[in-house]
Design an enzyme around this catalytic site. Structure first.
Site, PDB file in Angstrom:
ATOM      1  N   ASP A  13       0.851  -1.198   0.000  1.00 49.57           N
ATOM      2  CA  ASP A  13       0.000   0.000   0.000  1.00 49.57           C
ATOM      3  C   ASP A  13       0.881   1.241   0.000  1.00 49.57           C
ATOM      4  OD1 ASP A  13       1.045   0.134   2.519  1.00 49.57           O
ATOM      5  OD2 ASP A  13      -0.825  -0.235   3.590  1.00 49.57           O
ATOM      6  N   ASP A  66       1.670   3.413   2.435  1.00 44.10           N
ATOM      7  CA  ASP A  66       2.634   3.449   3.537  1.00 44.10           C
ATOM      8  C   ASP A  66       3.813   2.527   3.266  1.00 44.10           C
ATOM      9  OD1 ASP A  66       1.730   5.348   5.170  1.00 44.10           O
ATOM     10  OD2 ASP A  66       0.655   4.043   6.565  1.00 44.10           O
TER      11      ASP A  66
END
Length: 662
Positions: A514, A516
């Site tokens: 993702d 992050d």
């Protein structure tokens, strides 16, 4: 600088239709170093006709004007009107992406059971990147012709003559558009290798290459025809190298799909031997497509060979005390040619250099294991010779590890407490995974192979070290732990660091799939780029690619057990769903789940998709010599402290191209 008020509105979105995407980004669809690959697409189609059992000859001619033609005596591309699209089928094949005769394989509605083509993209790419392309088809007693230019029809389909009903086939002549390629000449060695391999993999087919010769009026004609198939080809490949045992060849295909997880006709043909001296470039293919980067079919053969030889060693009690034979010890001296036949191949990228189907590993291991074991036990003296080679290799490996141990001495820094180390000390096989977060670290510890894989969980985000001085780096606990764990001190580009303490051959960044996770990836890559550049230069740094989606498919009757399919991103998910649709699987018979992070995966899933060397995807971090300046500029722009203005300008200019996953 970009205009600060540049509009981003509904009209900013461009939709590329037809073959425009190919012309806009040719590198996504083919190799653009030379026109060889777009012509390979045409050759692949001709040999798919031979694989299906309809063509016996394929003629490739390079003409004086730089064009290339491919002729086969197969069924001929259909020239009738397509029932839904209302245009001639031959026109569809060359002008529409994702139009072809190689879908619907499971329900028997396909023109090809096995084929190298799978997306219906290939030959329309050839057309898009050609100044001119002529297709002549012999079918149903008629000779028809259609001509394209830059992917558009310039001469509609018309009948230009008659021929005997029995005479069928297609001829495609391509004039590549030089503006899309770095050089205009075809790679003759690549074409020769490809055509020779096609003749090898289809015993009985005759393949010809005709090309002009400088200063000669007569062209050079090369003919390949291998009635013996793989065995004679491997013997020719080995050349001067010295064989330890005679070449063993075998083909084994699934004959009853109800008794296994695989479909009728899937399987592999292979020839292999062990070399005493010298080396040989082994080759592998899937449905006649060369896979120079290997893939899961090679991993399956490797597993079958290791298991067979290991069982033979155990059966005959040949293993000396204290020696443990590993897969590479057995496979290190092997020369092989492998041709796998897979109903639904999935490749890495459109150029199809590497096979990624996880099921193929099990398929090849299953069809190759028994014949190899049988051959070893019928030829005990050859089996003992192979066992001796493997044991010798294992002993040499163990000696080299002992040497490394002595060199380390006692002045080793204390390893970080959270590091879960591996048992082996041989850096050629050791791997360290830098894992985001403790929960993911826990899964990774259970999923790893404790002999060769180590885990270092990282808490929180690593410091942006782009402008941190070398002496201040160890003020950050995470960076200190990474440096001590890998056994190398921070250094600059011009330094000659001491790499003798390096403890792992592969250092893999393993973060969530993702935003992050991508941020953590960039921070770690910044650290290695700025402070451990020699590790990147020597090819030690990797990025693991965990999947974003899992598709659980329910069992389809007795013959098809439940399956778990993984997708790296939305594109792969779309491909899997398309495949399930073609198999006739109803939407209610499968469910899609999205991994929020690595911690959500159970250890088996993490092992299968991300950590097992045979089935994972691991990208090596490399900086091409031509991109050194560009790479530095990008790092400065993204990670430099005083670069906020240029980052903003860049986002305004390029932001609409980003595929953001929020």
């Amino acid at each position: 600088m970009t205009d600060q008020n540049q509009q981003y509105s509904e009209s900013s979105i461009t939709v590329l239709k037809g073959l425009e995407p190919v012309k806009e980004r040719p590198g996504m669809y083919t190799r653009t170093d030379s026109p060889t690959h777009i012509c390979q697409e045409v050759i692949d189609n001709a040999t798919d006709e031979a694989l299906a059992g309809f063509a016996t000859e394929v003629d490739v001619v390079i003409h004086e004007d730089g064009s290339l033609s491919v002729r086969d005596n197969g069924r001929g591309i259909p020239t009738g009107i397509h029932p839904q699209e209302g245009v001639p089928v031959v026109e569809l094949v060359f002008t529409r992406l994702h139009a072809g005769g190689k879908f619907n394989k499971k329900d028997g509605g396909s023109a090809y059971s096995f084929s190298g083509g799978l997306h219906g993209v290939g030959v329309s790419v050839t057309n898009a990147l050609s100044k001119r392309l002529e297709v002549t088809v012999k079918r149903d007693g008629q000779i028809s012709r259609i001509v394209f230019s830059g992917g558009d029809v310039v001469e509609p389909l018309s009948v230009i003559g008659k021929c005997p009903k029995k005479e069928t086939g297609s001829e495609i002549r391509v004039w590549p558009d030089s503006s899309y390629f770095e050089q205009v000449d075809y790679s003759i060695p690549e074409l020769e290798r490809l055509l020779r391999a096609k003749a090898v993999l289809l015993p009985g087919i005759t393949v010809r290459l005709t090309r002009p010769q400088k200063g000669q009026s007569e062209p050079l004609v090369q003919v390949w025809h291998y009635p013996d198939g793989l065995k004679s080809y491997l013997t020719a490949l080995i050349g001067e190298a010295q064989e330890a045992v005679p070449v063993f060849s075998c083909e084994n295909y699934i004959s009853d799909g109800h008794e296994s997880d695989f479909s009728v006709g899937e399987g592999a043909a292979f020839a292999l031997t062990w070399l005493e001296e010298g080396s040989c470039a082994s080759e592998s293919y899937v449905n006649l497509i060369p896979t120079p980067l290997g893939g899961t079919h090679e991993a399956g053969l490797k597993q079958a060979v290791f298991n067979a030889v290991n069982n033979f060693i155990t059966l005959h009690n040949l293993l000396p005390r204290g020696v443990k034979v590993q897969s590479d010890d057995v496979f290190g001296k092997t020369a092989f040619v492998l041709s796998a036949r897979v109903l639904d191949p999935q490749f890495q990228g459109q150029t199809k250099d590497k096979l990624t189907n996880r099921d193929t590993l099990k398929l090849v291991a299953a069809v190759a294991g028994d014949p190899i074991e049988l051959w070893l036990n019928q030829n005990v003296e050859y089996g003992k010779k192979i066992a001796e080679l493997a044991i010798r290799q294992a002993q040499a490996r163990m000696r080299s590890v002992k040497k490394i141990e002595k060199k380390k001495g006692s002045g080793v820094a204390v390893l970080p407490g959270k590091l879960t180390d591996c048992e082996s000390e041989d850096i050629r096989e050791n791997e360290l995974f830098l894992v985001e977060g403790d929960s993911a670290g826990g899964s990774a510890k259970l999923a790893r192979n404790k002999a060769t894989q180590a885990i270092l969980p990282l808490r929180g985000k690593v410091l942006n070290s782009f402008e941190v001085h070398q002496d201040q780096l160890f003020g950050n606990a995470e960076i200190h732990d990474i440096s001590v764990a890998i056994g190398v001190d921070p250094h600059g580009v011009t330094d000659s660091p001491d790499l003798s303490g390096l403890r792992y051959g592969k250092i893999a960044i393993l973060s969530d799939a993702d935003v992050d996770g991508s941020h953590i990836q960039v921070l770690l890559l910044t650290l290695f780029y700025r402070h451990f550049p020699q590790l990147i230069a020597n090819g030690h740094i990797y990025v693991a690619q965990p999947p974003l989606f899992r598709v659980d498919v329910n069992a389809q009757g007795k013959s098809k057990p439940a399956r778990k399919l993984y997708a790296l991103d939305q594109n792969e998910l779309d491909g899997i769903l398309e495949r399930l649709k073609l198999e006739g699987v109803k939407e209610t018979a499968y469910s899609i789940s999205r991994f929020k992070g690595l911690g959500e995966m159970n250890p088996d899933q993490l092992k299968d998709t991300t950590m097992d060397p045979d089935t994972r995807r691991l990208l090596q971090v490399q900086i091409p010599e031509t991109a050194v300046e560009e790479t530095r500029d990008i790092f400065v722009k993204l990670m430099g402290k005083g670069e906020a203005a240029s980052r903003r300008a860049w986002m305004e200019a390029e932001g609409d191209k980003a595929e953001v996953d929020i």
